[in-house]
Motif scaffolding. Structure first.
Motif, PDB file in Angstrom:
ATOM      1  N   ASP A 113     -45.342  39.834  41.338  1.00 35.31           N
ATOM      2  CA  ASP A 113     -44.123  39.137  41.743  1.00 35.31           C
ATOM      3  C   ASP A 113     -43.240  38.812  40.539  1.00 35.31           C
ATOM      4  N   VAL A 114     -43.847  38.349  39.458  1.00 34.57           N
ATOM      5  CA  VAL A 114     -43.081  37.991  38.254  1.00 34.57           C
ATOM      6  C   VAL A 114     -42.446  39.235  37.638  1.00 34.57           C
ATOM      7  N   VAL A 115     -43.193  40.315  37.565  1.00 37.98           N
ATOM      8  CA  VAL A 115     -42.656  41.553  36.987  1.00 37.98           C
ATOM      9  C   VAL A 115     -41.528  42.105  37.865  1.00 37.98           C
ATOM     10  N   ASN A 116     -41.670  42.012  39.183  1.00 40.63           N
ATOM     11  CA  ASN A 116     -40.607  42.463  40.079  1.00 40.63           C
ATOM     12  C   ASN A 116     -39.336  41.628  39.891  1.00 40.63           C
ATOM     13  N   ASP A 117     -39.504  40.304  39.760  1.00 43.97           N
ATOM     14  CA  ASP A 117     -38.352  39.446  39.509  1.00 43.97           C
ATOM     15  C   ASP A 117     -37.724  39.759  38.157  1.00 43.97           C
ATOM     16  N   GLN A 118     -38.566  40.055  37.175  1.00 40.25           N
ATOM     17  CA  GLN A 118     -38.070  40.419  35.848  1.00 40.25           C
ATOM     18  C   GLN A 118     -37.222  41.690  35.934  1.00 40.25           C
ATOM     19  N   GLU A 119     -37.697  42.691  36.657  1.00 38.07           N
ATOM     20  CA  GLU A 119     -36.952  43.945  36.803  1.00 38.07           C
ATOM     21  C   GLU A 119     -35.633  43.719  37.534  1.00 38.07           C
ATOM     22  N   LEU A 120     -35.647  42.866  38.560  1.00 40.15           N
ATOM     23  CA  LEU A 120     -34.416  42.545  39.283  1.00 40.15           C
ATOM     24  C   LEU A 120     -33.392  41.918  38.343  1.00 40.15           C
ATOM     25  N   ILE A 121     -33.837  40.948  37.555  1.00 40.95           N
ATOM     26  CA  ILE A 121     -32.947  40.274  36.605  1.00 40.95           C
ATOM     27  C   ILE A 121     -32.421  41.271  35.582  1.00 40.95           C
ATOM     28  N   ASN A 122     -33.304  42.065  35.010  1.00 41.03           N
ATOM     29  CA  ASN A 122     -32.892  43.040  33.997  1.00 41.03           C
ATOM     30  C   ASN A 122     -31.875  44.032  34.549  1.00 41.03           C
ATOM     31  N   THR A 123     -32.100  44.506  35.768  1.00 41.51           N
ATOM     32  CA  THR A 123     -31.192  45.484  36.371  1.00 41.51           C
ATOM     33  C   THR A 123     -29.816  44.880  36.620  1.00 41.51           C
ATOM     34  N   LEU A 124     -29.776  43.721  37.262  1.00 42.74           N
ATOM     35  CA  LEU A 124     -28.487  43.101  37.613  1.00 42.74           C
ATOM     36  C   LEU A 124     -27.704  42.686  36.368  1.00 42.74           C
ATOM     37  N   LEU A 125     -28.391  42.089  35.397  1.00 45.93           N
ATOM     38  CA  LEU A 125     -27.677  41.608  34.218  1.00 45.93           C
ATOM     39  C   LEU A 125     -27.270  42.754  33.289  1.00 45.93           C
ATOM     40  N   ALA A 126     -28.064  43.812  33.226  1.00 46.10           N
ATOM     41  CA  ALA A 126     -27.669  44.958  32.400  1.00 46.10           C
ATOM     42  C   ALA A 126     -26.425  45.627  32.974  1.00 46.10           C
ATOM     43  N   LYS A 127     -26.347  45.737  34.298  1.00 45.33           N
ATOM     44  CA  LYS A 127     -25.161  46.322  34.923  1.00 45.33           C
ATOM     45  C   LYS A 127     -23.949  45.423  34.724  1.00 45.33           C
ATOM     46  N   ALA A 128     -24.141  44.113  34.867  1.00 44.15           N
ATOM     47  CA  ALA A 128     -23.021  43.180  34.670  1.00 44.15           C
ATOM     48  C   ALA A 128     -22.539  43.208  33.228  1.00 44.15           C
ATOM     49  N   ARG A 129     -23.466  43.312  32.284  1.00 44.07           N
ATOM     50  CA  ARG A 129     -23.083  43.378  30.872  1.00 44.07           C
ATOM     51  C   ARG A 129     -22.302  44.661  30.592  1.00 44.07           C
ATOM     52  N   ALA A 130     -22.745  45.758  31.176  1.00 48.70           N
ATOM     53  CA  ALA A 130     -22.034  47.030  30.978  1.00 48.70           C
ATOM     54  C   ALA A 130     -20.648  46.985  31.609  1.00 48.70           C
ATOM     55  N   ASP A 131     -20.531  46.357  32.780  1.00 47.00           N
ATOM     56  CA  ASP A 131     -19.233  46.250  33.444  1.00 47.00           C
ATOM     57  C   ASP A 131     -18.303  45.275  32.737  1.00 47.00           C
TER      58      ASP A 131
END
Length: 155
Positions: free
Chosen positions: A88-106
């Motif tokens: 569960d923690v790793v899945n939440d980590q991946e969700l955070i990493n994906t959303l924030l990396a896309k927002a940072r790129a945008d």
């Protein structure tokens, strides 16, 4: 000739460094998570680093951060958790990493020299990646609504 090869090599190393920097995780559960979560919450509150984060994605990130804090507790050690909780923690980590990396790129600011219609003088136009995408989408919608599919060539 050697100078060109050296310059090309340096450019290649710089590109690899930028690629590595863009793929580094925003939150890493192998390191202490409490300071990372505090940093992310401060960046989210500042609305600068992740300015292009949609409200729904913002809520998902905040919820995932709170779930990670809840599961890791004061220890902040992933290896001490039950295997299901680790997933569960790793899945939440991946969700955070994906959303924030896309927002940072945008949120990156890109400047281009453009010659505007009606003038011969180029101007520097700076917009974020997300603003450019929105402008492109608006112009495509306008073209669809007006029935312009593509310019016709008159013989």
């Amino acid at each position: 000739m050697q100078r060109i090869a050296i310059a090309a090599g340096l450019i290649g190393f710089m590109a690899i460094g930028q690629l590595h920097a863009s793929t580094t995780p925003v939150i890493d559960t192998t390191r202490p998570t409490a300071p990372q979560i505090e940093r992310i919450q401060a960046e989210l509150a500042g609305h600068k680093t992740y300015s292009e984060l949609k409200p729904a994605d913002h809520a998902q990130v905040v919820n995932a951060l709170s779930r990670i804090q809840e599961k890791l507790g004061s220890e902040g050690v992933l290896s001490g958790l039950h295997p299901a909780a680790q997933v569960d923690v790793v899945n939440d980590q991946e969700l955070i990493n994906t959303l924030l990396a896309k927002a940072r790129a945008d949120s990156r600011l890109v400047c281009r020299r453009e010659t505007l219609v009606g003038t011969n003088r180029p101007q520097t136009i700076c917009m974020t990646v997300a603003e450019r995408a929105a402008a492109r989408e608006r112009s495509m919608d306008t073209m669809r609504k007006t029935g312009i599919s593509r310019p016709e060539i008159i013989p």
